[in-house]
Design an enzyme around this catalytic site. Structure first.
Site, PDB file in Angstrom:
ATOM      1  N   GLU A   1      14.382   1.237  23.880  1.00  0.00           N
ATOM      2  CA  GLU A   1      15.333   1.613  22.825  1.00  0.00           C
ATOM      3  C   GLU A   1      15.238   3.099  22.500  1.00  0.00           C
ATOM      4  O   GLU A   1      16.246   3.827  22.492  1.00  0.00           O
ATOM      5  CB  GLU A   1      15.082   0.777  21.570  1.00  0.00           C
ATOM      6  CG  GLU A   1      15.490  -0.672  21.709  1.00  0.00           C
ATOM      7  CD  GLU A   1      15.271  -1.486  20.448  1.00  0.00           C
ATOM      8  OE1 GLU A   1      15.643  -2.679  20.441  1.00  0.00           O
ATOM      9  OE2 GLU A   1      14.729  -0.941  19.463  1.00  0.00           O
ATOM     10  N   GLY A  45       9.317  -2.777   2.172  1.00  0.00           N
ATOM     11  CA  GLY A  45      10.032  -3.051   3.412  1.00  0.00           C
ATOM     12  C   GLY A  45       9.184  -3.049   4.666  1.00  0.00           C
ATOM     13  O   GLY A  45       9.645  -3.470   5.728  1.00  0.00           O
ATOM     14  N   GLY A  80       1.336  -7.271   8.627  1.00  0.00           N
ATOM     15  CA  GLY A  80       2.046  -6.753   9.779  1.00  0.00           C
ATOM     16  C   GLY A  80       1.197  -6.186  10.890  1.00  0.00           C
ATOM     17  O   GLY A  80       0.083  -6.642  11.160  1.00  0.00           O
ATOM     18  N   GLY A  97       2.938  -1.708  22.987  1.00  0.00           N
ATOM     19  CA  GLY A  97       2.801  -2.884  22.130  1.00  0.00           C
ATOM     20  C   GLY A  97       2.255  -2.545  20.759  1.00  0.00           C
ATOM     21  O   GLY A  97       2.105  -1.367  20.393  1.00  0.00           O
ATOM     22  N   HIS A 113      40.173 -15.948  22.114  1.00  0.00           N
ATOM     23  CA  HIS A 113      40.500 -15.008  23.201  1.00  0.00           C
ATOM     24  C   HIS A 113      41.288 -13.836  22.628  1.00  0.00           C
ATOM     25  O   HIS A 113      42.189 -14.038  21.825  1.00  0.00           O
ATOM     26  CB  HIS A 113      41.342 -15.714  24.262  1.00  0.00           C
ATOM     27  CG  HIS A 113      41.849 -14.782  25.330  1.00  0.00           C
ATOM     28  ND1 HIS A 113      41.049 -14.323  26.345  1.00  0.00           N
ATOM     29  CD2 HIS A 113      43.067 -14.211  25.517  1.00  0.00           C
ATOM     30  CE1 HIS A 113      41.747 -13.523  27.131  1.00  0.00           C
ATOM     31  NE2 HIS A 113      42.984 -13.443  26.636  1.00  0.00           N
ATOM     32  N   LYS A 147       0.809  -1.222   0.000  1.00  0.00           N
ATOM     33  CA  LYS A 147       0.000   0.000   0.000  1.00  0.00           C
ATOM     34  C   LYS A 147       0.842   1.272   0.000  1.00  0.00           C
ATOM     35  O   LYS A 147       0.408   2.309  -0.490  1.00  0.00           O
ATOM     36  CB  LYS A 147      -0.960  -0.001   1.187  1.00  0.00           C
ATOM     37  CG  LYS A 147      -0.300   0.119   2.545  1.00  0.00           C
ATOM     38  CD  LYS A 147      -1.318   0.111   3.689  1.00  0.00           C
ATOM     39  CE  LYS A 147      -2.106   1.405   3.743  1.00  0.00           C
ATOM     40  NZ  LYS A 147      -2.979   1.472   4.940  1.00  0.00           N
ATOM     41  N   LEU A 159       8.208 -10.305  15.599  1.00  0.00           N
ATOM     42  CA  LEU A 159       9.631 -10.164  15.292  1.00  0.00           C
ATOM     43  C   LEU A 159       9.840 -10.320  13.793  1.00  0.00           C
ATOM     44  O   LEU A 159       9.273 -11.225  13.165  1.00  0.00           O
ATOM     45  CB  LEU A 159      10.446 -11.229  16.024  1.00  0.00           C
ATOM     46  CG  LEU A 159      10.394 -11.193  17.552  1.00  0.00           C
ATOM     47  CD1 LEU A 159      11.005 -12.459  18.136  1.00  0.00           C
ATOM     48  CD2 LEU A 159      11.108  -9.959  18.076  1.00  0.00           C
TER      49      LEU A 159
END
Length: 466
Positions: free
Chosen positions: A186, A39, A143, A271, A444, A34, A319
């Site tokens: 974040e 993406g 989504g 959310g 290491h 749309k 996710l």
């Protein structure tokens, strides 16, 4: 009328990956989007732009707080928010252009417009030109959108969602974040680094409540050290704007006391909700649950046999990489293959600094299920690599079955654990024991040594470096 083997509605990570995999498997494929860029949320107003701002603000914070201890003297350091936002957008633009390239490379027909079901095999597309295409199979990959609370009016100016937070015209004086989950933390950290006072109001008694309790405690400790304020166990009851001032009213759930917060910006990060607007699901009788998510079976097939759904629009964690796996799964099922997804092995990541990453069961889940387990934990501060970089916050924790030693969960807080969690996913995919990890050579000095040490702690309680 154009006809296709598969039509995918939505071009986010689930949708475009599904389209590419279908095309790779020889299916004539259409992708319907749309918006003017491909993406979806992730690339345009989610994963990618938020990481760009997190990285830019991290560089700035390093310059003003940490360069001097490394012997780097830079004088008076300033940031340019406009340039920072512009760089973020350039990252988005390059990434979305890359998806366009992949569509062409894989000979996928892209339609811009709103796709809606006319019937089970025909999709109307309302765009610059209204048209209808035919598809033997359809994958819904539309989504999600940010959720809000029913009494909050999102004005997109001062009372905002994550979308608006990615392009603010100024750094807030006081940003109140409603919600102590991934998105709120974040973006809260971005603006804290740039000089805002930040207060996080969370209904639950801990932040990142779906992750392991030790991670919640560690990240809270780090954020408090960074001067972020928290009001945990607080339920917001009202958000009122008067000019440039916003009053947030809340109730302390433990004490039953009403409190108020004043801010010039409020980020609502409670959310996300499944987005099915405009699909005309009723036309084909596709069922949704009480939360508006499309109902699917184990093959991600809806109750209409030739229509599938993936990603945020169905049950499970929201996710991008889950959606990608589901898009691949559906494509391969349509090609007659027998793929599988182990949802227990889908990792979760918080891209704050330090980062937080998990895969498998949390300690709380194992206790609730009555599983006998053992735990091994190793602090990042004990690593030479962490001391060298100055990133000493965090730990790695490995949970293993008490009898078989099979790894049941891996939980990390620290530098670059978003990348490091793949070691845990790999180990669990092959049903490794903690001893298997403990006996693997780890270079290491690296942050990954903490994984080996945590495995040693879980296996025989014999970490080397503490």
């Amino acid at each position: 009328m154009s006809s296709y083997d598969v039509a995918v509605i939505g071009s986010g990570p689930g949708g475009y990956v599904a389209a590419i995999r279908c095309a790779q498997l020889g299916m004539k494929t259409a992708l319907i989007e749309k918006y003017s860029t491909l993406g979806g949320t992730c690339l345009n107003v989610g994963c990618i732009p938020s990481k760009a701002l997190l990285d830019s603000s991290h560089h700035y914070e390093d310059a003003i707080k940490h360069f001097e201890e490394h012997g780097i003297e830079v004088g008076d350091v300033k940031f340019n928010l406009e340039k920072m936002i512009a760089r973020k957008q350039s990252v988005v633009d390059v990434t979305t252009k890359g998806i366009e390239f992949l569509m062409g490379k894989n000979e996928i027909d892209v339609y811009q417009g709103v796709g809606s079901f006319k019937d089970a095999t025909h999709i109307d597309i309302a765009g610059e030109k209204n048209l209808t295409i035919e598809a033997k199979n359809t994958i819904i990959a539309t989504g999600s959108k940010p959720s809000t609370l029913p009494f909050i009016n999102i004005d997109k100016e001062r009372i905002i969602t994550s979308t608006e937070a990615l392009k603010l015209p100024e750094v807030p004086k006081h940003l109140v974040v409603i919600g102590g989950g991934v998105i709120g933390l974040e973006l809260g950290q971005v603006y804290k680094r740039l000089g805002a006072e930040v207060t996080v109001v969370e209904y639950m008694d801990r932040i990142i409540p779906t992750m392991d309790g030790a991670q919640s405690k560690e990240l809270l400790k780090v954020f408090k050290k960074q001067k972020v304020k928290f009001a945990l166990s607080h339920g917001v009851t009202a958000v009122e704007r008067d000019g440039d001032e916003i009053t947030i009213k809340a109730t302390n759930n433990k004490k039953g006391v009403d409190v108020e917060f004043k801010a010039d910006y409020v980020l609502v990060a409670v959310g996300r909700r499944a987005y099915t607007d405009g699909l005309n699901l009723d036309a084909v009788g596709i069922k949704t649950d009480e939360r508006g998510k499309v109902e699917v079976n184990e093959h991600l097939q809806t109750n209409v046999s030739n229509i599938y759904a993936i990603g945020d629009v169905i049950k499970g964690a929201m996710l991008a990489h889950k959606a990608e796996e589901e898009g691949t799964l559906v494509a391969e099922i349509l090609a007659g293959q027998k793929p599988h997804i182990d949802y227990n092995l889908i990792p979760g990541v918080v891209y704050t600094w330090p980062e937080v990453a998990s895969v498998g069961k949390t300690e709380e889940q194992l206790k609730e299920a009555g599983v006998a387990y053992k735990s091994g934990q190793f602090p990042m501060r004990a690593l030479g690599r962490s001391r060298a970089s100055g990133d000493t916050d965090g730990f790695v924790k490995i949970l293993a079955d008490k009898e078989t030693d099979e790894v049941l969960g891996v939980h990390m807080v620290g530098a670059r654990v978003a990348d490091l969690i793949a070691e845990g996913v790999t180990a669990m995919e092959f049903r490794a024991s903690a001893e298997d990890i403990a006996r693997m050579s780890h270079a290491h000095p690296t942050y990954a040594e903490a994984v080996k040490e945590a495995a040693l702690a879980a296996t025989e309680d014999r970490p080397i470096h503490i």
